[in-house]
Design a protein around this motif. Structure first.
Motif, PDB file in Angstrom:
ATOM      1  N   ASP A   1      41.781  40.912  37.429  1.00 42.36           N
ATOM      2  CA  ASP A   1      42.465  39.621  36.830  1.00 42.36           C
ATOM      3  C   ASP A   1      43.348  40.613  35.250  1.00 42.36           C
ATOM      4  O   ASP A   1      41.259  39.962  33.955  1.00 42.36           O
ATOM      5  CB  ASP A   1      42.931  38.905  36.678  1.00 42.36           C
ATOM      6  CG  ASP A   1      44.472  37.697  37.223  1.00 42.36           C
ATOM      7  OD1 ASP A   1      45.257  38.186  37.153  1.00 42.36           O
ATOM      8  OD2 ASP A   1      44.090  36.285  37.551  1.00 42.36           O
ATOM      9  N   ASP A   2      43.806  40.115  34.537  1.00 42.05           N
ATOM     10  CA  ASP A   2      44.374  40.940  33.226  1.00 42.05           C
ATOM     11  C   ASP A   2      43.819  41.460  32.654  1.00 42.05           C
ATOM     12  O   ASP A   2      43.176  41.411  31.936  1.00 42.05           O
ATOM     13  CB  ASP A   2      44.177  39.176  32.482  1.00 42.05           C
ATOM     14  CG  ASP A   2      45.499  38.434  33.477  1.00 42.05           C
ATOM     15  OD1 ASP A   2      46.844  38.595  33.451  1.00 42.05           O
ATOM     16  OD2 ASP A   2      45.305  36.950  33.299  1.00 42.05           O
TER      17      ASP A   2
ATOM     18  N   THR B   1      48.525  36.927  39.527  1.00 42.85           N
ATOM     19  CA  THR B   1      46.850  35.602  39.749  1.00 42.85           C
ATOM     20  C   THR B   1      47.037  35.587  41.277  1.00 42.85           C
ATOM     21  O   THR B   1      46.328  35.061  42.321  1.00 42.85           O
ATOM     22  CB  THR B   1      46.504  34.841  38.552  1.00 42.85           C
ATOM     23  OG1 THR B   1      46.593  35.209  37.908  1.00 42.85           O
ATOM     24  CG2 THR B   1      45.248  33.760  39.648  1.00 42.85           C
TER      25      THR B   1
HETATM   26 MG    MG Z   1      47.694  35.123  35.389  1.00 44.15          MG
END
Ligand code: MG
Ligand code: ADP
Length: 464
Positions: free
Chosen positions: A227-228, A166
């Protein structure tokens, strides 16, 4: 940090005013003030107990949570009475932002509304320590930030938790934001938010424009940071939708950067089309830091957080903390700083480090990831033969109060969770938790029987 909190909070208030009736809003929501971010929680102050208990009821709590999740991408919030605010500020030394501020931002709306840099100001390339375990991905991210869409497209970053994925996405965002000459539309979104956004759009499909709005929003990105991506698994329809967005952006040379906790080929439920699409880009992992990288990170954090550590302590720590992720590392550094400050020391020394590491169960010796609040409650309740409900309940007899305090102390020392979260588990305010922790900490130091008892319980917890 404060500026960031206030900006996001203003957005939350706006959402609250739409979600709640005007009476509820002015009575209960408007007095709330954001104070800090601790790990995954937003810390808010409330004026009194009545407001606190009202806002903790599910009908309020759930809506508040979903808005906080959307605006701050945090998973929870903690309410602290106004009367305890000063103590909290002292305890957390808020003039120095804590190392545990882990913030993801849903930037899409922010960008449109505020036109201010929505990325976490602490997650920059400058603050990212480069070592052998992350230098390739760092270089790739910099190249992408410098020339989005030109090289390494799509860029796929994978690695375990707390290793900086991140951070790197935000660093790219910050970099492009600061250097933007062409007014690029940079979108950062967590996969969970993307899924939610998609579902919302689907629910409204009979009004055709909504889906169109959804498509337009994502297809207008020049740089899409997602993200993710693991959260998209098992969601076939959402994957389809993502696949189309991906294709549109990819074909027009827009930059796509994706993070995930493992390689695309290891994601079992990804549709084949999406899997091969993802695999066509530049794929690179981040690994746990080696000694040299750990040392550099420790030195950087000491500098950034203005911690006072005696010379040489950084080496000792880097040596002792093998097999650790960076989020855990930050937690330990903070704890050492805090311990030293509590004992009135000018700088943290080896003794403090040993104390923290031994209470921490030396993450390098034993994987502590399996230890959580529940494990500790289970073991303590068994050890003293007290029902779990009593342990976290309100009874005040001595046979229960002491085990409860030990339980609180153990949670604080074995887990890297904020005191406020422990407070929630025990349904008690901040001061009670601090009092319990300090009392047992003192006893462990001064009374050998208590030390033995606590060590005994720790051994049992580790053997769970
Ligand atoms: Mg993260
Ligand atoms: P992930 O997304 O991989 O779970 P994060 O990006 O949230 O991990 O990183 C966790 C914490 O560790 C953050 O506070 C981040 O700033 C810090 N961090 C991670 N990698 C580095 C690095 N190489 N240098 C400095 N700080 C780092």
């Amino acid at each position: 940090m404060q500026e960031y909190l206030e900006k996001q909070w203003a957005e939350c208030m706006d959402d609250f005013s739409k979600e709640f009736s005007s009476v509820s809003y002015s009575l209960w929501l408007s007095p709330l003030q954001p104070l800090n971010i601790e790990e995954d929680n937003l810390i808010l102050t409330v004026p009194n107990e009545l407001a606190k208990s009202t806002l903790e009821r599910p009908n309020y709590k759930d809506k508040i949570l979903s808005i906080i999740k959307k605006r701050f991408n945090l998973s929870g919030f903690v309410l602290i009475l106004d009367s305890l605010k000063e103590e909290y500020i002292k305890e957390y030394n808020l003039s120095h932002p804590s190392a545990d501020e882990i913030i993801d931002i849903n930037t899409i709306e922010n960008k449109q509304i505020t036109k201010q840099n929505p990325f976490n100001p602490r997650y920059t390339f400058e603050n990212f320590v480069v070592g052998t375990t992350n230098q390739v991905i760092y270089a790739a991210c910099r190249a992408v930030a410098e020339q989005p869409g030109k090289r390494f497209n799509p860029l796929f970053i994978y690695g375990g938790v707390g290793l900086g994925k991140t951070h790197l996405l935000h660093a790219i965002g910050n970099y492009i934001w600061e250097h933007k000459t062409q007014n690029l539309n940079i979108m950062y979104i967590t996969c969970q938010d993307f899924c939610e956004d998609y579902l919302k759009a689907v629910k409204k499909t009979n009004k055709n424009d909504d889906m169109e709005e959804f498509h337009k929003k994502y297809r207008s990105a020049d740089v899409l940071l997602i993200d993710d991506i693991q959260f998209i698994e098992k969601k076939k329809k959402t994957q389809e939708e993502f696949f189309h967005i991906f294709n549109t952006l990819y074909q027009s040379d827009k930059q796509i950067i994706i993070t995930r906790d493992c390689q695309p080929k290891d994601i079992p439920t990804l549709t084949e089309r999406l899997r091969s699409r993802l695999a066509c880009g530049f794929i690179q992992d981040i690994q746990k830091p080696d000694f040299e990288t750990r040392l550099l990170i420790i030195q950087k954090k000491i500098e950034l957080e203005e911690y006072s550590y005696e010379p040489g302590l950084d080496y000792s720590l880097a040596e002792r903390l093998a097999d650790i992720n960076i989020r855990e590392l930050e937690g330990i550094l903070k704890k050492i700083h805090f311990y030293a400050a509590m004992h009135g020391m000018k700088e943290a020394n080896k003794e403090v480090m040993e104390e923290v590491l031994s209470s921490q169960g030396e993450l390098n010796k034993k994987k502590s990831s399996s230890i959580n609040e529940q494990t500790i409650i289970d073991v303590v309740s068994n050890y003293f033969n007290i029902p779990k409900d009593d342990l976290v309940g309100r009874k005040r007899n001595k046979e229960i109060v002491e085990p409860r305090q030990i339980c609180i102390y153990l949670m604080w020392s074995l887990l890297t969770i904020p005191l406020a979260t422990i407070g929630q588990t025990f349904n008690r305010d901040h001061t009670t938790i601090i009092h319990a922790r300090d009392k047992i900490m003192e006893q462990v130091k001064t009374s050998p029987p208590t030390k033995k008892l606590v060590d005994d319980i720790i051994t049992k917890i580790k053997n769970q």
